[in-house]
Design a protein around this motif. Structure first.
Motif, mmCIF file in Angstrom:
data_model
loop_
_atom_site.group_PDB
_atom_site.id
_atom_site.type_symbol
_atom_site.label_atom_id
_atom_site.label_comp_id
_atom_site.label_asym_id
_atom_site.label_seq_id
_atom_site.Cartn_x
_atom_site.Cartn_y
_atom_site.Cartn_z
ATOM 1 N N SER B 49 -6.540 0.632 -3.394
ATOM 2 C CA SER B 49 -6.440 -0.655 -2.714
ATOM 3 C C SER B 49 -7.726 -1.436 -2.939
ATOM 4 N N LYS B 53 -3.639 -5.129 2.350
ATOM 5 C CA LYS B 53 -2.312 -5.397 1.778
ATOM 6 C C LYS B 53 -2.318 -5.515 0.250
ATOM 7 N N SER B 67 -0.046 2.246 2.092
ATOM 8 C CA SER B 67 -0.119 1.007 2.854
ATOM 9 C C SER B 67 -1.524 0.835 3.393
ATOM 10 N N SER B 69 -2.928 -1.854 6.108
ATOM 11 C CA SER B 69 -2.747 -2.990 7.010
ATOM 12 C C SER B 69 -4.061 -3.404 7.671
#
Lengths: 108, 110
Positions: B49, B53, B67, B69
């Motif tokens: 990441s 998001k 994920s 967040s």
């Protein structure tokens, strides 16, 4: 993707000896790091070295970016230096690639 | 060292069950990574990441989803665990130069 090759795969030394570990990579990179994984599995960053030379105590590293290789030097090795040494590169936007590592065993 | 924790540290599960691993950092690093380590393969990137998001696939992403967040948390999910996903999973974080690793999670899929 980019290929990273480390040599030698295994190295056995007597305490006090010096060693050189090599990392070759197949394309231009903007980030190169050396890590040590100790026998308990913990990964510790040794050097961030996309180019040039750095030293930290008995360890030093040199990266020749134009020739796509990096060297890690360990002098006066100690038993606590045992473990696996990894080279990792990032060619673009965060996607990192590790070599398979060099397993170093230092005997007392 | 950066404050990086992984949970759980050990897990045994059965084939076909979903599994979620959590990585938590306190360093406000932009980048977060999930790797797996298997004998003879070194560390292989699963997903990473580059912001909240914002994620991308790594070398061995099949069977995994992620994920992010919040800046501090990066979750790795095995939707339906298989025996080939038995491994040690490492999370790492970084600000663009140095990567810092968590302690790892040992996952056994029976």
């Amino acid at each position: 993707g980019i290929q990273v090759e480390q040599s030698p795969p295994d190295l056995i030394l007597q305490e006090g000896a010096n060693s050189t570990l090599r990392c070759n990579f197949s394309d231009s990179v903007n980030n190169l790091q050396w890590f040590h994984q100790n026998p308990w599995g913990q990964l510790i960053n040794l050097f961030y070295i996309p180019s040039g030379t750095k030293q930290n105590g008995r360890l030093s590293a040199t990266t020749v970016a134009t020739e796509r290789y990096s060297l890690l030097y360990i002098s006066s090795s100690q038993t606590t230096d045992s473990g696996v040494y990894f080279c990792a590169v990032i060619a673009n936007a965060g996607k990192s690639t590790f070599g398979d590592g060099t397993t170093l065993t230092v005997k007392p | 060292d950066a404050g990086i924790t992984q949970s759980p540290r050990h897990k045994v599960t059965e084939t076909g069950t979903p599994v979620t691993l959590r990585c938590h950092q306190t360093e406000n690093h932009r980048y977060m990574y999930w790797y797996r380590q298997d004998p003879g393969h070194g560390l292989r990137l699963i997903h990473y990441s580059y912001g909240v998001k914002d994620t991308d696939k790594g070398e061995v992403s099949d069977g995994y989803s992620v994920s992010r967040s919040k800046t501090e948390d990066f979750l790795l999910t095995l939707e339906s665990a298989t025996s080939s996903q038995t491994s040690v999973y490492f999370c790492a974080t970084g600000g663009g130069e140095t990567q810092y690793f968590g302690p790892g999670t040992r996952l056994l899929v029976l």
